[in-house]
Structures are given as structure tokens and as C-alpha cells.
Design an enzyme around this catalytic site. Structure first.
Site, PDB file in Angstrom:
ATOM      1  N   ARG A   1      -7.004  -8.217  -8.917  1.00  0.00           N
ATOM      2  CA  ARG A   1      -7.593  -9.499  -8.925  1.00  0.00           C
ATOM      3  C   ARG A   1      -8.959  -9.231  -9.078  1.00  0.00           C
ATOM      4  O   ARG A   1      -9.675  -8.201  -9.108  1.00  0.00           O
ATOM      5  CB  ARG A   1      -7.639 -10.289  -7.515  1.00  0.00           C
ATOM      6  CG  ARG A   1      -8.001  -9.466  -6.433  1.00  0.00           C
ATOM      7  CD  ARG A   1      -8.194 -10.365  -5.114  1.00  0.00           C
ATOM      8  NE  ARG A   1      -7.867  -9.467  -4.046  1.00  0.00           N
ATOM      9  CZ  ARG A   1      -9.110  -8.989  -3.266  1.00  0.00           C
ATOM     10  NH1 ARG A   1     -10.253  -9.165  -3.882  1.00  0.00           N
ATOM     11  NH2 ARG A   1      -8.932  -8.272  -2.294  1.00  0.00           N
TER      12      ARG A   1
ATOM     13  N   GLU B   1      -2.442   7.135   8.122  1.00  0.00           N
ATOM     14  CA  GLU B   1      -3.274   8.074   7.288  1.00  0.00           C
ATOM     15  C   GLU B   1      -4.167   8.817   8.045  1.00  0.00           C
ATOM     16  O   GLU B   1      -4.359   8.390   9.285  1.00  0.00           O
ATOM     17  CB  GLU B   1      -4.131   7.150   6.644  1.00  0.00           C
ATOM     18  CG  GLU B   1      -3.606   6.777   5.071  1.00  0.00           C
ATOM     19  CD  GLU B   1      -4.800   5.768   4.470  1.00  0.00           C
ATOM     20  OE1 GLU B   1      -4.288   5.240   3.374  1.00  0.00           O
ATOM     21  OE2 GLU B   1      -5.720   5.707   4.663  1.00  0.00           O
TER      22      GLU B   1
ATOM     23  N   LYS C   1       0.636  -1.068   0.020  1.00  0.00           N
ATOM     24  CA  LYS C   1      -0.135   0.002  -0.205  1.00  0.00           C
ATOM     25  C   LYS C   1       0.888   1.286   0.033  1.00  0.00           C
ATOM     26  O   LYS C   1       0.458   2.108  -0.535  1.00  0.00           O
ATOM     27  CB  LYS C   1      -0.874   0.214   1.162  1.00  0.00           C
ATOM     28  CG  LYS C   1      -2.035  -0.960   1.177  1.00  0.00           C
ATOM     29  CD  LYS C   1      -3.029  -0.656   2.258  1.00  0.00           C
ATOM     30  CE  LYS C   1      -3.600  -2.225   2.729  1.00  0.00           C
ATOM     31  NZ  LYS C   1      -4.881  -2.546   2.029  1.00  0.00           N
TER      32      LYS C   1
HETATM   33  P1  ADP Z   1      -7.859  -3.969   2.674  1.00  0.00           P
HETATM   34  O1  ADP Z   1      -6.604  -4.074   2.148  1.00  0.00           O
HETATM   35  O2  ADP Z   1      -8.022  -4.570   4.106  1.00  0.00           O
HETATM   36  O3  ADP Z   1      -9.174  -3.991   2.132  1.00  0.00           O
HETATM   37  P2  ADP Z   1      -8.279  -0.781   2.611  1.00  0.00           P
HETATM   38  O4  ADP Z   1      -7.170   0.186   2.705  1.00  0.00           O
HETATM   39  O5  ADP Z   1      -8.883  -1.131   1.419  1.00  0.00           O
HETATM   40  O6  ADP Z   1      -7.917  -2.204   3.248  1.00  0.00           O
HETATM   41  O7  ADP Z   1      -9.158  -0.345   3.628  1.00  0.00           O
HETATM   42  C1  ADP Z   1     -10.203  -1.099   4.155  1.00  0.00           C
HETATM   43  C2  ADP Z   1     -11.569  -0.444   4.784  1.00  0.00           C
HETATM   44  O8  ADP Z   1     -10.897   0.492   5.957  1.00  0.00           O
HETATM   45  C3  ADP Z   1     -12.081   0.906   3.801  1.00  0.00           C
HETATM   46  O9  ADP Z   1     -13.100   0.173   2.857  1.00  0.00           O
HETATM   47  C4  ADP Z   1     -12.513   1.711   4.810  1.00  0.00           C
HETATM   48  O10 ADP Z   1     -13.833   1.502   5.384  1.00  0.00           O
HETATM   49  C5  ADP Z   1     -11.609   1.780   5.903  1.00  0.00           C
HETATM   50  N1  ADP Z   1     -10.618   2.732   5.642  1.00  0.00           N
HETATM   51  C6  ADP Z   1      -9.340   2.785   4.960  1.00  0.00           C
HETATM   52  N2  ADP Z   1      -8.763   3.661   5.013  1.00  0.00           N
HETATM   53  C7  ADP Z   1      -9.510   4.680   5.824  1.00  0.00           C
HETATM   54  C8  ADP Z   1      -9.203   6.222   6.107  1.00  0.00           C
HETATM   55  N3  ADP Z   1      -8.248   6.937   5.889  1.00  0.00           N
HETATM   56  N4  ADP Z   1     -10.392   6.543   7.093  1.00  0.00           N
HETATM   57  C9  ADP Z   1     -11.409   6.012   7.221  1.00  0.00           C
HETATM   58  N5  ADP Z   1     -11.552   4.755   6.943  1.00  0.00           N
HETATM   59  C10 ADP Z   1     -10.559   4.111   6.226  1.00  0.00           C
HETATM   60  P1  ADP Z   2     -13.022  -7.658  -1.601  1.00  0.00           P
HETATM   61  O1  ADP Z   2     -11.895  -6.624  -1.437  1.00  0.00           O
HETATM   62  O2  ADP Z   2     -12.738  -8.454  -2.899  1.00  0.00           O
HETATM   63  O3  ADP Z   2     -14.141  -7.518  -1.371  1.00  0.00           O
HETATM   64  P2  ADP Z   2     -11.429  -8.699   0.765  1.00  0.00           P
HETATM   65  O4  ADP Z   2     -10.721  -7.551   0.575  1.00  0.00           O
HETATM   66  O5  ADP Z   2     -12.277  -8.896   1.986  1.00  0.00           O
HETATM   67  O6  ADP Z   2     -12.558  -8.676  -0.437  1.00  0.00           O
HETATM   68  O7  ADP Z   2     -10.586  -9.847   0.294  1.00  0.00           O
HETATM   69  C1  ADP Z   2     -10.817 -10.704  -0.550  1.00  0.00           C
HETATM   70  C2  ADP Z   2     -10.710 -12.247  -0.475  1.00  0.00           C
HETATM   71  O8  ADP Z   2      -9.354 -12.343  -0.201  1.00  0.00           O
HETATM   72  C3  ADP Z   2     -11.358 -12.560   0.836  1.00  0.00           C
HETATM   73  O9  ADP Z   2     -12.529 -13.388   0.640  1.00  0.00           O
HETATM   74  C4  ADP Z   2     -10.570 -13.157   2.060  1.00  0.00           C
HETATM   75  O10 ADP Z   2     -10.741 -14.449   2.336  1.00  0.00           O
HETATM   76  C5  ADP Z   2      -9.138 -13.317   1.181  1.00  0.00           C
HETATM   77  N1  ADP Z   2      -8.067 -12.555   1.805  1.00  0.00           N
HETATM   78  C6  ADP Z   2      -7.832 -11.276   1.842  1.00  0.00           C
HETATM   79  N2  ADP Z   2      -6.908 -11.076   2.595  1.00  0.00           N
HETATM   80  C7  ADP Z   2      -6.289 -12.172   2.847  1.00  0.00           C
HETATM   81  C8  ADP Z   2      -5.161 -12.722   3.866  1.00  0.00           C
HETATM   82  N3  ADP Z   2      -4.484 -11.874   4.288  1.00  0.00           N
HETATM   83  N4  ADP Z   2      -5.211 -14.084   3.987  1.00  0.00           N
HETATM   84  C9  ADP Z   2      -5.816 -14.767   3.427  1.00  0.00           C
HETATM   85  N5  ADP Z   2      -7.032 -14.504   2.553  1.00  0.00           N
HETATM   86  C10 ADP Z   2      -7.101 -13.103   2.320  1.00  0.00           C
HETATM   87 MG    MG Z   3      -9.453  -2.745   0.382  1.00  0.00          MG
END
Ligand code: ADP
Ligand code: ADP
Ligand code: MG
Length: 674
Positions: free
Chosen positions: A296, A200, A116
Site C-alpha cells: 500500500r 525470529e 509475514k
Molecule cells: P509491522 O507489520 O508491525 O510493521 P515489522 O515486521 O515491520 O512489523 O516490524 C516492526 C518493527 O519491529 C521494525 O521496524 C523493527 O523496529 C522491529 N523488528 C522487527 N523485526 C525485528 C527483529 N528481527 N529484530 C529486531 N527488531 C525487529
Molecule cells: P507504516 O508502515 O505505513 O508507517 P504502520 O505500519 O504503522 O505504518 O501502519 C500504517 C497504518 O495502518 C497506521 O496508521 C495504522 O493506523 C494502520 N494499521 C496498521 N495495522 C493496523 C491494524 N491491525 N488495524 C488497524 N489499523 C492498522
Molecule cells: Mg512493518
């Protein structure tokens, strides 16, 4: 086009990919772990190969082994699904080296977006807007704290390698920073093998809006509009919809073009999603910032398929086979509204704790199939993407998602109505599910009026978690009818008065007390037997005649007083699962014959709520602790779970060390309450 592909995944996504492959006449090879020998995805493919034991690290994450299987079975390409190896640049590279096509972006694009922090640096250069923060290499705690102080609280700590909502900590005030950083880094190293974090600005009222992009290997790239995934718990999506409510044409284009710029900045090919956070905190107008790119196919891709009438897996296969994008930007059209609900095996009332077990009984709403490119949607289109069937288990090894329920309507209101109808028809027995919670969420004021932001669930906590209502007379009547009719003997021995359980007595009617209970209360009824399969129920001073009119598997129709009541009852020992008017009530029958008393003395035992791994031990033997003090941290099903002291007391014994695997119900430590 390929003639055979290997699907390096399991569950619903493996089944989903297999379906499109079949449509295109492509043969499929499944891989599976020992835990999945009888899984649906194995049956969905033409061939299947066992690759190892249940833990993903010993099976679904073994890239080399999977590549060897692909070569041995003559597959030309590998579809990684989502999760597992889908965002593993090393795996994509190894596929290419082995002469196999990785159905996804080039390894370089995965690598560029995999961190990220690094992705944000790239986006900065491509002029894609970013949330204020620090995403550099300096990981010194004092330095990071200074950055947090500069950004101003609240801030969000994120594992740079994170995903799936893991490895994030909100920090409200400077005093909490160091502890949150340590905990974030611990989760990051455990889950992703990399403890690098970024800081952030934490937006207090954001929406999660993401753009589906698609690129071919001639440099063409389009966006397939947006999805709003604001309704989340633990930063994980629960409901997703397309289009995003309130999105103007202008902003859609601006976000779409920013997403295409992000994809092109890394030489993207295939299906990808650029996630943005849109700021709606006090007075903000929804300015959007890049969050991350998922390289993906996304879990929630079906909502995009429903509004565009396209099959995104088909696009993936065509692009991977070297074809150009099937449509240009100006040929893409958005039609109607789609909503997806993720049906999870979990307990919303207990902090969304995953639930494991066997799907003893599963009834799904009728699916109205639609996945044919170009066809108009049926007005009540319902799609269920699921990797499990009745009798299958949700195990502790993988994601606890049971299914995705996706509906389409000509507008948002129509889609909401279809979702409510479909959820009311969904019935699951054997493990806890979030269906009741999803029903309240869909019907709730915030979601139904599209008052969306990522804090929706927390803010509406009281409305979403109402005190359980007392069971209705209809519900109790259904449970009683099943119980009583099962006791009524069948043909041959019916003539033997001593074998009868119909309540016949030489000197008058038998009155019998029937007691059921659930979390809302205890329900006592008196039953008066009236000949075969007929009774009178007395409850709270009212009488209701009761008769079974029809009974077929779980479907039950009874006459209760003047009313006809239809519902479904599934009996599991002394537990009666009653489904009536879209509500699932779990009634426990207090069987007077079976009174051994099964009260569990909590005493000094503290047990694992689910199988998992100990990731931290926070106390030592002999320590006095206050009620609620964190004692141990377990990790199970991709979440950390803190075990807290149930009362003030003393730790007598610690029974596990960090890294130990524990079984569900295992005693974790010995504790004497003060
Ligand atoms: P992940 O890789 O786990 O999906 P993301 O960076 O996409 O992580 O963030 C997942 C969720 O966390 C976002 O959909 C949002 O709800 C929350 N989030 C992420 N960044 C912020 C932020 N700067 N402020 C508030 N909520 C956040
Ligand atoms: P999306 O952003 O596609 O809605 P998620 O960010 O929640 O979904 O993650 C997509 C899929 O990848 C999930 O179903 C989860 O099982 C899998 N996944 C995400 N991060 C991990 C991780 N660190 N280890 C194993 N599985 C993961
Ligand atoms: Mg995300």
C-alpha cells in the site's frame, strides 16, 4: 484517467488523496462514519456518504457497503489509503468483481505478502536475505520453543498477520518463552483474527530501512530510494527520513534491487514498500534482511515525495488507470533531505498512552507548499498532512495521529533546523501531544548526529525524559498578565467603583497573592495593582513591572521589567497553557474563590485510563495481590494496556468480563489496599 474515485479511508490520508485527485481534475467521493460527520476528509471531497457507526468494523471496514456506495455514486475506482481495507485481498478482489478498479496491487500480491510467514518463504526462493528464524506452519508451543532455543535468545515473536507494530513480543530467556507466546497469540487473534506466529532472531541494534517501489502492469518496476524509520516507540515509527544517513550508493542499489526482486516475485503493481532490517549490532556492518512488504501507500511516503519532487498518489492513479510508470529508474533523482515527524495525541511521559479529546486550540507552523512535480524545493519547505482542524476531536475509535509534519532541507542539518523551527511553532491545547518529546528527540545528541537504531528512544530515555524544568519568570508573567487583564473590567461599568476588579482601594494599594503550579512546582507571586492594566509582580524577592502591550486571540505581548516578552496563552478554565520560546507550559491557577477542593480519593477504585475493551482478566475475586501485579488487560486504540495493582491488597469485586467495552474513567474493579 478516471473521472471519479471513492476514497475508502478517513483522516489525513483521505485528505491527501483528495488533494491530488483535485489536482488531476478527478471528482472524489468520501465515506464516513457517524463519528466523522463533520470531519475534514468529508469537507475535502466533492461528495460524501455515511456508511455506519463509529467503530471501524461497522463502517470503514465494510467492504461490500463501500463498493455499493462506489457503484451508486458512479465512481470508477477505489483508493483504500493505508490501514483499514488497504491490505485486504478479499476487498481488492470484490472491487474487481464489481467492475471497479482497486487503486493498489492485484489481490494475489496482497495475499502473497499478507502473511509475514508466507512472504518470508517466497523471499527465500527469490534469494532475498532473511533474518534467521522459523516461519513454518508448526505452531506447537514446545516445537516453537525448541526453534527459539536453536536460534538463541533474544528472539522476537511476531504475529504472522500482524501490522502496525502489534502482536510482537521480545523474549530474553527460555523461561519467559511460553508466557510471551500465549500473550502474543492472544493479541494476534484479537487484532488480526489469526494466531499464527513466527520466531525470529531479535537483532539488538538494528536500523529500519525501507525501499519505496513502484510497478506498472506491464512489468516495469523501479525503486524510489530508501527511508530510514529507525526511531520508533512500541515498534511504531515516530520519525522517518530520506535518504538514510550513511547510505552508500552501492548499498542503495543493492537494497533497491532486492526490493524490486521482492515486488516482481509477487507480480506487484502500484506503490509498495519493502521493509528491511539492517544489522548494526556489535561489529556488524549493516547487512540487511527482508522483514515484510507493505502492499500500500505508506504513512511516511511524503519524505520520498520531498526528495524526489514527485507526487506518489498521482503515480498510483496513473498506474491504476493503466498508464506506464512516468519515469524510468535512471531518470529518478534524489535531492536534499526530508524528515517526517508523526504528531500523535499521546502522553510520552505516561508510556505514550493515547490521549483523546477535542483540539480546543490548534496553531500550525506556516506550510510552504511544494507539491508540484519538478519544482525545486523551497529552502524551508514545510508540509503538514493533517486530517483534523481546530475544534475537531481525536476519538478513541481511530488512530491517534493528529498530523504529519514534514520538512525538507538541502542537507540533513538544514532539515533538522527546519524541523526544530516548525515544531516550536506547533501549538496544541485540548489533549496531550508528543510535540515536546519530538523537540527533545530532534535536538538530542543521538538523532542529530544520526546515531540511529530502533532502540534509540529507550537507550536515551533519561535525556529524552528530563525532569520538568521550573517555569520561567517570562512564562509566569504571561500567565499572570492574561489572568489579570481578563479581570480588568471593560468600558461601561468601569466608572462604578464597586464593579471594579482592578485592585483599586480607598486606602492604598492592594496586594494580592497569585499562585500557579505545574508538575515542577508551585509558584507564588504577589501582585501590586498599578492603575489600568499595569501591575508589579513580586517573586522570590525580585520585582518586575508588568504591562500588557498587545493582546490578540492567543498572542500576547507584555512588558516585564525591562524586557518585552511575546508568547501565546490559551486559558482553559483555571488552566493556563503558555507557549514561550517553543515550550508549552501547563500552569494551573489556584483560584482562592473556587476552593471546594477537588481531590480525588483513590480509595479502592481502579479506573479505565481510556475507553476500550477488556481482553483479559488475570485475577479472581478474593485474591490477594502484590503491588504492581497485573490485574486486567485492556485494549484501546490498537494497544494493549495492563492495569496493575496500585498497592498490596485484596480484590473485592470484578466489575467487567472479557470482551466488555468500558468507558473512560469507569471503575474496573473494587480493591482494598492492605
Ligand atoms: P509491522 O507489520 O508491525 O510493521 P515489522 O515486521 O515491520 O512489523 O516490524 C516492526 C518493527 O519491529 C521494525 O521496524 C523493527 O523496529 C522491529 N523488528 C522487527 N523485526 C525485528 C527483529 N528481527 N529484530 C529486531 N527488531 C525487529
Ligand atoms: P507504516 O508502515 O505505513 O508507517 P504502520 O505500519 O504503522 O505504518 O501502519 C500504517 C497504518 O495502518 C497506521 O496508521 C495504522 O493506523 C494502520 N494499521 C496498521 N495495522 C493496523 C491494524 N491491525 N488495524 C488497524 N489499523 C492498522
Ligand atoms: Mg512493518
Amino acid at each position: 484517467m478516471f473521472s471519479k474515485i471513492l476514497i475508502a479511508n478517513r483522516g489525513e490520508i483521505a485528505c491527501r488523496v483528495a488533494e491530488t485527485a483535485r489536482k488531476l481534475g478527478i471528482k472524489t467521493v468520501a465515506v464516513y462514519s457517524e463519528a466523522d460527520a463533520c470531519a475534514k476528509h468529508v469537507a475535502a471531497c466533492d461528495e460524501a456518504v455515511l456508511i455506519g457507526p463509529a467503530p471501524a468494523k461497522e463502517s470503514y471496514l465494510l467492504g461490500d457497503k463501500i463498493i455499493a456506495v462506489a457503484l451508486a455514486t458512479g465512481a470508477q475506482a477505489i483508493h483504500p489509503g493505508y490501514g483499514f481495507l488497504s491490505e485486504n485481498a478479499g476487498f481488492a478482489e470484490a472491487c474487481a468483481k464489481a467492475g471497479l478498479v482497486f487503486i493498489g496491487p492485484p489481490a494475489s500480491a496482497i495475499h502473497a505478502m499478507g502473511s509475514k510467514s508466507a512472504a518470508k518463504a517466497l523471499m527465500e526462493n527469490a534469494n532475498v536475505p532473511l533474518v534467521p528464524g522459523y516461519h513454518g506452519d508448526n505452531q506447537d508451543p514446545d516445537f516453537l520453543q525448541k526453534e527459539a532455543d536453536r536460534i538463541a535468545y533474544p528472539v522476537l515473536l511476531k504475529a504472522s498477520a500482524g501490522g502496525g507494530g502489534k502482536g510482537m513480543r521480545i523474549v530474553e530467556k527460555p523461561e519467559d518463552f511460553k508466557a510471551a507466546l500465549a500473550s502474543c497469540k492472544r493479541e494476534a487473534i484479537n487484532s488480526f483474527g489469526d494466531d499464527k506466529v513466527l520466531v525470529e532472531k531479535y537483532l539488538t541494534r538494528p536500523r529500519h530501512i525501507e525501499i519505496q517501489v513502484f510497478a506498472d502492469n506491464r512489468g516495469e518496476c523501479v525503486y524510489l530510494f530508501e527511508r530510514d524509520c529507525s526511531v520508533q516507540r512500541r515498534h511504531q515509527k515516530v520519525l522517518e527520513e530520506a535518504p538514510a544517513p550513511g547510505m552508500s550508493e552501492e548499498r542503495r542499489r543493492a537494497m533497491g534491487e532486492a526490493a524490486v526482486a521482492a515486488a516482481q516475485a509477487v507480480g506487484y503493481v502500484g506503490a509498495g514498500t519493502v521493509e528491511f532490517i539492517a544489522d548494526y549490532s556489535n561489529g556488524e556492518d549493516g547487512s540487511f534482511y527482508f522483514m515484510e512488504m507493505n502492499t500500500r501507500l505508506q504513512v511516511e511516503h511524503p519524505v520520498t515525495e520531498m526528495i524526489t519532487g514527485l507526487d506518489l498518489v498521482e503515480w498510483q492513479l496513473r498506474v491504476a488507470a493503466g498508464e506506464t510508470l512516468p519515469l524510468r529508474q535512471e531518470q529518478l533523482q534524489l535531492n536534499g533531505h526530508a524528515i517526517e515527524a508523526r504528531i500523535y495525541a499521546e502522553n510520552p511521559e505516561k508510556g505514550f498512552l493515547p490521549s483523546i479529546g477535542t483540539l480546543r486550540y490548534l496553531h500550525t507552523p506556516p506550510a510552504v507548499h511544494f507539491r508540484v512535480a519538478g519544482h525545486a524545493q523551497s529552502p524551508a519547505a514545510v508540509r503538514i498532512d493533517s486530517g483534523v482542524r481546530e475544534g475537531d476531536a481525536i476519538s478513541p475509535f481511530y488512530d491517534p495521529m493528529i498530523a504529519k509534519l514534514i520538512v525538507w532541507g538541502k542537507d540533513r542539518d538544514a532539515a533538522l533546523t527546519n524541523m526544530a523551527t516548525a515544531l516550536a511553532q506547533y501549538r496544541i491545547v485540548g489533549l496531550a501531544s508528543n510535540i515536546g518529546f519530538l523537540q527533545r528527540l530532534i535536538a538530542g545528541q543521538a538523532f542529530s548526529t544520526a546515531d540511529l537504531d530502533t532502540g534509540l528512544i529507550e537507550r536515551h530515555h533519561d535525556a529524552l525524559f528530563p525532569a520538568q524544568q521550573a517555569a520561567s519568570t517570562a512564562t509566569l508573567g504571561l500567565a499572570a498578565a492574561l489572568l489579570l487583564s481578563q479581570e480588568t473590567p471593560r468600558a461601561p461599568d468601569a466608572r462604578d467603583p464597586w464593579a471594579q476588579t482592578s485592585g483599586w482601594r480607598m486606602n492604598g494599594t492592594l496586594l494580592r497573592t497569585l499562585t500557579f503550579s505545574d508538575e515542577a512546582g508551585v509558584y507564588t507571586m504577589t501582585v501590586e495593582y498599578r492603575g489600568s492594566a499595569q501591575w508589579i509582580l513580586h517573586r522570590d524577592g525580585t520585582q518586575h513591572s508588568l504591562r500588557v502591550d498587545d493582546h490578540n486571540h492567543a498572542d500576547l505581548r507584555i512588558a516585564l521589567g525591562d524586557a518585552t516578552v511575546a508568547g501565546n496563552v490559551v486559558r482553559d478554565g483555571d488552566v493556563f497553557h503558555v507557549f514561550h520560546h517553543g515550550r508549552h507550559t501547563v500552569l494551573e491557577w489556584d483560584d482562592p474563590m473556587a476552593h471546594a477542593g477537588h481531590s480525588e480519593s483513590e480509595g479502592g477504585r481502579l479506573t479505565a485510563p481510556m475507553p476500550g475493551k477488556i481482553v483479559a482478566v488475570l485475577v479472581e475475586k478474593g485474591r490477594s495481590v502484590a503491588k504492581g501485579a497485573p490485574l486486567l488487560i485492556m485494549e484501546a486504540m490498537k494497544m494493549e494496556h495492563t492495569i496493575a495493582a496500585p498497592a498490596d491488597g485484596v480484590i473485592d469485586e470484578l466489575l467487567y468480563l472479557v470482551g466488555d467495552q468500558v468507558a473512560e474513567g469507569a471503575q474496573l474493579l473494587a480493591f482494598t489496599p492492605a
